[in-house]
Design an enzyme around this catalytic site. Structure first.
Site, PDB file in Angstrom:
ATOM      1  CD  GLU A 115      -3.505  -1.298   2.446  1.00  0.00           C
ATOM      2  OE1 GLU A 115      -3.901  -0.960   2.589  1.00  0.00           O
ATOM      3  OE2 GLU A 115      -2.100  -1.385   3.397  1.00  0.00           O
ATOM      4  CD  GLU A 135      -3.491  -6.102   3.635  1.00  0.00           C
ATOM      5  OE1 GLU A 135      -2.695  -5.156   3.786  1.00  0.00           O
ATOM      6  OE2 GLU A 135      -3.899  -6.356   2.669  1.00  0.00           O
TER       7      GLU A 135
END
Length: 742
Positions: A115, A135
């Site tokens: 990210e 995640e």
């Protein structure tokens, strides 16, 4: 003393500021790292001598994501604050700041690391860098903008696939997808290429792109809505018992329909909601459990052992069946040489052919090159005798023959004569006490259990079984071997069935008891799989393992624990074994297995054939006092199947067969397919049930089955936890079993 987690910065003569994420070994995004990153970026944007910024990681990795330890160390509210704050920071100072930013990626860029890179204005990676958003494996969703930026870089359909499957891609593949802008062929070239890209952005030679504003890779909104709808339906079907994947899709959808900034707000809200769900805590428990199995008291906890580490270069596998060939395959993939021993040429050829097929399938899937495949096969030597010439060079032996005590005893007697004194001698037995196997050895302390689960080259767990005689250095080196072949090793004590098989023997027995009490076996399978989340129900599992093996293993437990087992001399397995209905391998068991198109096996319910088997079994069960049950709910079925399993796990904890409850959790997930989102057997019992409730229900079941009450009666450890109001996972700290006192 190592420095704390932070970031460092340097500025070269060309005006390129290089910020290095520094938190060894994988540069996890500790809150201190995020704070330092923000401070340095704001400094860069305010300095006249800085034209552009390159973000990279210290050592061999870019960044493995948010520091998972924070989930355990901080309150949920504190974690929320860190994540929501970071999302805003990345947008403001990485993506929208006055100076362009470039990520220089090598090693891993996972989760928050990916990210951070996606928020930069460009990305450069080495060909073998590993980039992705895993995640969902922790019960949460990307929280630093990943749900918004990844689809904008690679397209919605590809982005959904990568996020929902937690797949990572290599740098070269990332480049072809659009996730990476340039590829640096070597780590040595990485910074130079990244700096050149950054300077091009600063000068205007290359257009500066703010990912959150991009829409050129996104599908038209009507197509996007259709893709999102299909993703939701498939996710509900694939993972019916968890919410966080759907929350993730909702966040992605918000960004697609309302824009990137609105999507970020939706992502933060969805992340906070996911972080409160039971699946998050459960999956974090599994994450830490998997990483804690290698730390064994007195062996690998910093204790200095007098015996140096062995060179583990050559393994001898005794027996080339499905299990032995799988063990050999895993060893070859780890770079070891293999000596495969069989009793005749026919069996030896078959064993080598199985190894060949195992590796060949990896070639066909593109996971192994043809050259490496040939190299691996060249390291296999088949033998028919225990010649000293072959076995003197062996560092570790793994016996993987059928479960016949006398045969195994003779094998280890022979091995002791031909192997070096420092060679590790291990058995792959699944249930037999290893001291019994060692009875004919001169030095019985040499033997250790190396219990694999089938198929051995695929299943991730390795049970390492030690007796009271096993030297710590042998355990240490078998742990090392487990790591070499990419298994999660769990060290357990020596008893019938060890940890996993012992804890799960009530699983099938409870199912047989319920079927004998009139509950539909196929309904039991459906509830256990669809409602609870096991990969398959107990009757389907019996067919997969083989009815003959199931009856043999069950007999071992009945002999060892007669007071708390259930057996029916005319039960379904007995009848089916007499008919040679051994399950999938013979085409018929509790289900019928028909060969379909393209060699795929079709599983069907054959009530006409199996019905009389259950009827006969129930007639025999009535003579044993098994009652006929009516009105059994789905919840009753789950509890009658799994609470006896929890009860046996309590005995295993009480006896110290496993050192800690987390070992039991990871072992049940990796071997039996216990749902990871439930956190493992003990975690599930504590978090979703509680000792008091389990004990009470077991007592109720015992009263319902007075003639089989021993199967359900709660053990002393469970009752202690219920009485004191402590979790089962903490019971070992106060409970001393009668066995441990001896």
């Amino acid at each position: 003393m190592s420095a704390g987690p932070t970031c460092t910065m340097s500025v070269d003569r060309q005006g390129v500021a290089t910020i290095v994420l520094t938190n060894a070994p994988v540069n996890a995004l500790h809150p201190d790292v995020l704070a330092a990153l923000q401070r340095l970026l704001e400094e860069c944007h305010g300095r006249s001598d800085v034209k552009c910024v390159v973000i990279t990681g210290s050592g061999k990795n870019f960044c493995a994501g948010f520091d998972i330890a924070q989930f355990a160390a901080q309150s949920p509210d504190k974690v929320k604050e860190s994540v929501s704050g970071a999302s805003e920071i990345l947008t403001r100072v990485l993506e929208e700041g006055s100076k362009p930013t470039v990520a220089a990626i090598q090693g891993v860029a996972l989760g928050g690391g990916c990210e951070v890179a996606a928020a930069c204005n460009a990305r450069v990676a080495t060909p073998d860098a590993k980039i992705g958003l895993p995640e969902l494996q922790l019960g949460i969703i990307p929280g630093f903008g990943g749900t918004q930026r990844l689809p904008r870089l690679v397209g919605l359909q590809t982005g959904l696939e990568l996020i929902l499957t937690s797949k990572s891609v290599k740098g070269s593949k990332a480049h072809s997808l659009g996730l990476v802008d340039e590829v640096a062929q070597t780590p040595q070239q990485l910074l130079a290429v990244a700096k050149a890209v950054a300077l091009d952005l600063a000068s205007g030679k290359r257009k500066r792109v703010r990912t959150l504003e991009r829409e050129d890779r996104l599908e038209p909104k009507d197509i996007a809505k259709m893709i999102l709808g299909i993703a939701k339906e498939q996710t509900k079907k694939r993972a019916p018992n968890v919410m966080h994947p759907l929350l993730c899709i909702d966040a992605i959808e918000a960004g697609i329909l309302k824009g990137g900034k609105a999507g970020l707000a939706a992502e933060t809200a969805a992340f906070n909601q996911a972080a409160q769900l039971p699946a998050h805590k459960a999956l974090v428990n599994i994450f830490f459990a998997a990483r804690g199995t290698k730390k064994v008291k007195g062996v690998s906890d910093g204790t200095k052992l007098s015996v140096p580490k062995r060179k583990l270069q050559t393994v001898a596998v005794i027996g080339g069946g499905l299990m032995g060939s799988g063990i050999a395959t895993a060893s070859l993939q780890a770079g070891m040489s293999v000596v495969l021993k069989e009793i005749n040429q026919k069996f030896l050829d078959a064993g080598i052919q199985r190894i060949h097929k195992n590796l060949e399938s990896r070639v066909k899937k593109g996971r192994l090159s043809e050259d490496k495949f040939k190299q691996m096969m060249s390291r296999v030597k088949g033998v028919l005798t225990y010649s000293k010439q072959d076995f003197q060079r062996v560092d570790i032996v793994i016996e993987a023959v059928i479960e016949v005590v006398g045969l195994k005893q003779q094998i280890f007697k022979d091995l002791e004569e031909v192997c070096r004194p420092d060679c590790v001698l291990s058995t792959n037995t699944s249930t037999i006490d290893i001291t019994v196997i060692a009875e004919k050895m001169r030095n019985p302390e040499r033997i250790i259990g190396a219990h694999f689960f089938s198929p051995a080259h695929v299943m991730p767990l390795l049970e390492i079984v030690r007796s009271n005689l096993t030297p710590p250095d042998i355990t240490r080196d078998l742990l090392r071997y487990g790591s070499m072949i990419k298994k999660t090793p769990v060290v357990v004590g020596n008893c019938t069935g060890f940890a996993v098989n012992r804890v799960f023997f009530p699983y099938t027995m409870a199912a047989m008891l319920l079927a004998d009490a009139g509950v539909d076996a196929f309904r039991i399978d459906k509830i256990v799989q669809k409602v609870f989340g096991m990969p398959m129900g107990p009757f389907r599992l019996s067919d997969l393992v083989g009815g003959d093996i199931g009856q043999h293993v069950g007999a071992n437990f009945i002999q060892s624990f007669p007071e708390r087992t259930y057996g029916n001399a005319n039960g379904p397995l007995v009848q089916m074994n007499q008919k040679k209905w051994l399950g999938e391998k013979t085409g018929r068991g509790f289900y019928r297995y028909d060969k379909g198109e393209k060699k795929r096996t079709k599983m069907v319910k054959d009530l006409e054939a199996i019905g009389p088997v259950f009827q006969e079994s129930r007639r025999a069960a009535q003579q044993l006092g098994v009652p006929h049950l009516q009105g059994v709910s789905d919840r009753d079925i789950v509890e009658m199947i799994f609470f006896p399993v929890v009860n046996e796990a309590c005995r295993v904890l009480a006896e110290g067969v496993v050192e800690k409850s987390k070992d039991m959790d990871i072992a049940t997930v990796m071997s039996m397919g216990f749902p990871a989102y439930r956190g493992g057997l003990v975690h599930w019992a504590d978090s979703e049930c509680g000792a008091s409730y389990i004990a009470s229900r077991l007592q109720t079941f015992a009263s319902m089955f007075p003639q089989q009450s021993g199967f359900f009666v709660p053990c002393e450890y469970l009752l202690h936890c219920a009485y004191k109001g402590v979790p089962l996972s903490q019971g070992q700290s106060f409970y001393v079993s009668p066995i441990a006192k001896l």
